[in-house]
Design a protein around this motif. Structure first.
Motif, PDB file in Angstrom:
ATOM      1  N   PHE A  58       0.838  -1.209   0.000  1.00  0.00           N
ATOM      2  CA  PHE A  58       0.000   0.000   0.000  1.00  0.00           C
ATOM      3  C   PHE A  58       0.871   1.257   0.000  1.00  0.00           C
ATOM      4  CE2 PHE A  58      -3.004  -3.188   1.433  1.00  0.00           C
ATOM      5  CZ  PHE A  58      -4.144  -2.839   0.735  1.00  0.00           C
ATOM      6  N   ALA A  59       1.930   1.252   0.806  1.00  0.00           N
ATOM      7  CA  ALA A  59       2.839   2.401   0.834  1.00  0.00           C
ATOM      8  C   ALA A  59       3.482   2.607  -0.534  1.00  0.00           C
ATOM      9  CB  ALA A  59       3.906   2.200   1.906  1.00  0.00           C
ATOM     10  N   ASP A  60       3.857   1.519  -1.193  1.00  0.00           N
ATOM     11  CA  ASP A  60       4.465   1.618  -2.525  1.00  0.00           C
ATOM     12  C   ASP A  60       3.508   2.238  -3.531  1.00  0.00           C
ATOM     13  OD1 ASP A  60       6.840   0.523  -1.617  1.00  0.00           O
ATOM     14  OD2 ASP A  60       6.399  -1.502  -2.375  1.00  0.00           O
ATOM     15  N   ARG A  61       2.234   1.910  -3.429  1.00  0.00           N
ATOM     16  CA  ARG A  61       1.246   2.486  -4.345  1.00  0.00           C
ATOM     17  C   ARG A  61       1.176   4.003  -4.174  1.00  0.00           C
ATOM     18  NH1 ARG A  61      -4.122  -0.822  -3.388  1.00  0.00           N
ATOM     19  NH2 ARG A  61      -4.917   0.768  -4.813  1.00  0.00           N
ATOM     20  N   ILE A  62       1.222   4.467  -2.937  1.00  0.00           N
ATOM     21  CA  ILE A  62       1.205   5.910  -2.675  1.00  0.00           C
ATOM     22  C   ILE A  62       2.484   6.546  -3.209  1.00  0.00           C
ATOM     23  CG2 ILE A  62       1.306   7.662  -0.842  1.00  0.00           C
ATOM     24  CD1 ILE A  62      -0.717   5.862   0.713  1.00  0.00           C
ATOM     25  N   ILE A  63       3.625   5.905  -2.935  1.00  0.00           N
ATOM     26  CA  ILE A  63       4.915   6.419  -3.419  1.00  0.00           C
ATOM     27  C   ILE A  63       4.927   6.499  -4.942  1.00  0.00           C
ATOM     28  CG2 ILE A  63       7.381   5.856  -3.623  1.00  0.00           C
ATOM     29  CD1 ILE A  63       7.115   4.715  -0.713  1.00  0.00           C
ATOM     30  N   ASP A  64       4.294   5.525  -5.584  1.00  0.00           N
ATOM     31  CA  ASP A  64       4.250   5.497  -7.048  1.00  0.00           C
ATOM     32  C   ASP A  64       3.262   6.500  -7.643  1.00  0.00           C
ATOM     33  OD1 ASP A  64       6.182   3.527  -7.081  1.00  0.00           O
ATOM     34  OD2 ASP A  64       4.759   1.871  -7.318  1.00  0.00           O
ATOM     35  N   GLY A  65       2.561   7.247  -6.780  1.00  0.00           N
ATOM     36  CA  GLY A  65       1.703   8.330  -7.255  1.00  0.00           C
ATOM     37  C   GLY A  65       0.234   7.989  -7.395  1.00  0.00           C
ATOM     38  N   GLU A  66      -0.158   6.803  -6.954  1.00  0.00           N
ATOM     39  CA  GLU A  66      -1.578   6.453  -7.032  1.00  0.00           C
ATOM     40  C   GLU A  66      -2.366   7.341  -6.064  1.00  0.00           C
ATOM     41  OE1 GLU A  66      -4.358   2.459  -6.678  1.00  0.00           O
ATOM     42  OE2 GLU A  66      -2.193   2.236  -6.980  1.00  0.00           O
ATOM     43  N   ASN A  67      -3.628   7.573  -6.358  1.00  0.00           N
ATOM     44  CA  ASN A  67      -4.464   8.428  -5.530  1.00  0.00           C
ATOM     45  C   ASN A  67      -4.493   7.905  -4.091  1.00  0.00           C
ATOM     46  OD1 ASN A  67      -7.312   8.978  -4.272  1.00  0.00           O
ATOM     47  ND2 ASN A  67      -6.911  10.630  -5.726  1.00  0.00           N
ATOM     48  N   LYS A  68      -4.138   8.768  -3.153  1.00  0.00           N
ATOM     49  CA  LYS A  68      -4.025   8.358  -1.748  1.00  0.00           C
ATOM     50  C   LYS A  68      -5.375   7.954  -1.156  1.00  0.00           C
ATOM     51  CE  LYS A  68       0.034  11.180  -0.932  1.00  0.00           C
ATOM     52  NZ  LYS A  68       0.605  12.331  -0.228  1.00  0.00           N
ATOM     53  N   ILE A  69      -6.420   8.644  -1.550  1.00  0.00           N
ATOM     54  CA  ILE A  69      -7.743   8.296  -1.014  1.00  0.00           C
ATOM     55  C   ILE A  69      -8.119   6.881  -1.440  1.00  0.00           C
ATOM     56  CG2 ILE A  69     -10.214   8.833  -1.108  1.00  0.00           C
ATOM     57  CD1 ILE A  69      -9.367  11.817  -1.357  1.00  0.00           C
ATOM     58  N   LYS A  70      -7.898   6.573  -2.696  1.00  0.00           N
ATOM     59  CA  LYS A  70      -8.222   5.238  -3.198  1.00  0.00           C
ATOM     60  C   LYS A  70      -7.395   4.165  -2.487  1.00  0.00           C
ATOM     61  CE  LYS A  70      -8.490   2.426  -7.342  1.00  0.00           C
ATOM     62  NZ  LYS A  70      -8.265   2.350  -8.789  1.00  0.00           N
ATOM     63  N   VAL A  71      -6.102   4.431  -2.320  1.00  0.00           N
ATOM     64  CA  VAL A  71      -5.228   3.454  -1.656  1.00  0.00           C
ATOM     65  C   VAL A  71      -5.690   3.232  -0.219  1.00  0.00           C
ATOM     66  CG1 VAL A  71      -2.877   2.971  -0.882  1.00  0.00           C
ATOM     67  CG2 VAL A  71      -3.259   3.966  -3.148  1.00  0.00           C
ATOM     68  N   TRP A  72      -5.953   4.322   0.522  1.00  0.00           N
ATOM     69  CA  TRP A  72      -6.406   4.190   1.908  1.00  0.00           C
ATOM     70  C   TRP A  72      -7.774   3.501   1.968  1.00  0.00           C
ATOM     71  CZ3 TRP A  72      -3.962   4.291   6.332  1.00  0.00           C
ATOM     72  CH2 TRP A  72      -2.761   4.989   6.442  1.00  0.00           C
ATOM     73  N   ARG A  73      -8.650   3.823   1.023  1.00  0.00           N
ATOM     74  CA  ARG A  73      -9.976   3.184   1.001  1.00  0.00           C
ATOM     75  C   ARG A  73      -9.829   1.682   0.818  1.00  0.00           C
ATOM     76  NH1 ARG A  73     -12.846   1.490  -3.086  1.00  0.00           N
ATOM     77  NH2 ARG A  73     -11.895   2.764  -4.725  1.00  0.00           N
ATOM     78  N   GLU A  74      -8.968   1.281  -0.104  1.00  0.00           N
ATOM     79  CA  GLU A  74      -8.773  -0.147  -0.337  1.00  0.00           C
ATOM     80  C   GLU A  74      -8.060  -0.805   0.848  1.00  0.00           C
ATOM     81  OE1 GLU A  74      -7.024  -0.457  -4.239  1.00  0.00           O
ATOM     82  OE2 GLU A  74      -8.907   0.123  -5.210  1.00  0.00           O
ATOM     83  N   LEU A  94     -16.904  11.148  -5.068  1.00  0.00           N
ATOM     84  CA  LEU A  94     -15.722  10.430  -4.590  1.00  0.00           C
ATOM     85  C   LEU A  94     -14.965   9.827  -5.766  1.00  0.00           C
ATOM     86  CD1 LEU A  94     -13.891   9.298  -2.361  1.00  0.00           C
ATOM     87  CD2 LEU A  94     -15.446   7.337  -2.232  1.00  0.00           C
ATOM     88  N   SER A  95     -15.683   9.251  -6.705  1.00  0.00           N
ATOM     89  CA  SER A  95     -15.055   8.661  -7.885  1.00  0.00           C
ATOM     90  C   SER A  95     -14.277   9.705  -8.671  1.00  0.00           C
ATOM     91  CB  SER A  95     -16.118   8.011  -8.773  1.00  0.00           C
ATOM     92  OG  SER A  95     -15.539   7.512  -9.953  1.00  0.00           O
ATOM     93  N   GLN A  96     -14.859  10.897  -8.800  1.00  0.00           N
ATOM     94  CA  GLN A  96     -14.175  11.976  -9.517  1.00  0.00           C
ATOM     95  C   GLN A  96     -12.924  12.429  -8.775  1.00  0.00           C
ATOM     96  OE1 GLN A  96     -17.478  14.698  -9.743  1.00  0.00           O
ATOM     97  NE2 GLN A  96     -18.009  14.055 -11.839  1.00  0.00           N
ATOM     98  N   ILE A  97     -12.975  12.461  -7.453  1.00  0.00           N
ATOM     99  CA  ILE A  97     -11.798  12.840  -6.660  1.00  0.00           C
ATOM    100  C   ILE A  97     -10.719  11.771  -6.822  1.00  0.00           C
ATOM    101  CG2 ILE A  97     -10.913  13.178  -4.314  1.00  0.00           C
ATOM    102  CD1 ILE A  97     -13.675  14.400  -3.611  1.00  0.00           C
ATOM    103  N   GLU A  98     -11.106  10.507  -6.697  1.00  0.00           N
ATOM    104  CA  GLU A  98     -10.127   9.421  -6.815  1.00  0.00           C
ATOM    105  C   GLU A  98      -9.493   9.357  -8.204  1.00  0.00           C
ATOM    106  OE1 GLU A  98     -11.603   6.183  -3.465  1.00  0.00           O
ATOM    107  OE2 GLU A  98     -11.810   5.666  -5.581  1.00  0.00           O
ATOM    108  N   SER A  99     -10.253   9.688  -9.225  1.00  0.00           N
ATOM    109  CA  SER A  99      -9.717   9.632 -10.597  1.00  0.00           C
ATOM    110  C   SER A  99      -8.916  10.874 -10.954  1.00  0.00           C
ATOM    111  CB  SER A  99     -10.851   9.459 -11.605  1.00  0.00           C
ATOM    112  OG  SER A  99     -11.625  10.642 -11.696  1.00  0.00           O
ATOM    113  N   GLY A 100      -9.019  11.927 -10.134  1.00  0.00           N
ATOM    114  CA  GLY A 100      -8.309  13.164 -10.410  1.00  0.00           C
ATOM    115  C   GLY A 100      -9.092  14.118 -11.288  1.00  0.00           C
TER     116      GLY A 100
END
Length: 124
Positions: A58-74, A94-100
């Motif tokens: 999960f930390a790697d996904r955030i480091i790689d630039g994935e949306n933090k809300i989506k990562v934390w939600r999952e 929420l979907s629009q925020i997660e998608s950017g």
């Protein structure tokens, strides 16, 4: 350890002179004591639920630039609908925020963070 020599400066300060190896051992011991205190404090917070461990995946996904809300939600094992309901926003928003596609206001991000059980800083 050698007993240090004590000298007094012209201004009256008392100084201890000791071999460099003894000084370096003291510095290392002080650093180790600080590290142990930090470790102990983290484990105290972990045991009381004030801290948590996040798997590297999960930390790697955030480091790689994935949306933090989506990562934390999952990480929290929540569906988008469940998080949206907890944050009192629409699932579409929420979907629009997660998608950017859209940015959430500070108040919205605060609600999402609270619903995820994290701080706003964790989403910054």
């Amino acid at each position: 350890m050698v007993k240090p020599k004590i000298i007094t400066t012209p201004s009256g300060d008392r100084l201890a002179i000791l071999p460099l190896a003894d000084y370096e051992r003291l510095v290392d011991a002080a650093a180790m004591a600080a590290d142990i205190a930090t470790y102990d404090e983290f484990h105290r917070k972990l045991s009381t639920g004030m801290e948590e461990l996040v798997p590297a995946a999960f930390a790697d996904r955030i480091i790689d630039g994935e949306n933090k809300i989506k990562v934390w939600r999952e990480f929290r094992n929540l569906s988008a609908r469940e998080l949206a309901d907890k944050a009192e926003i629409s699932a579409a928003f929420l979907s629009q925020i997660e998608s950017g596609a859209r940015d959430g206001s500070f108040d919205t991000i605060k609600k999402i963070a609270a619903a995820l059980g994290i701080t706003v800083d964790d989403l910054a």
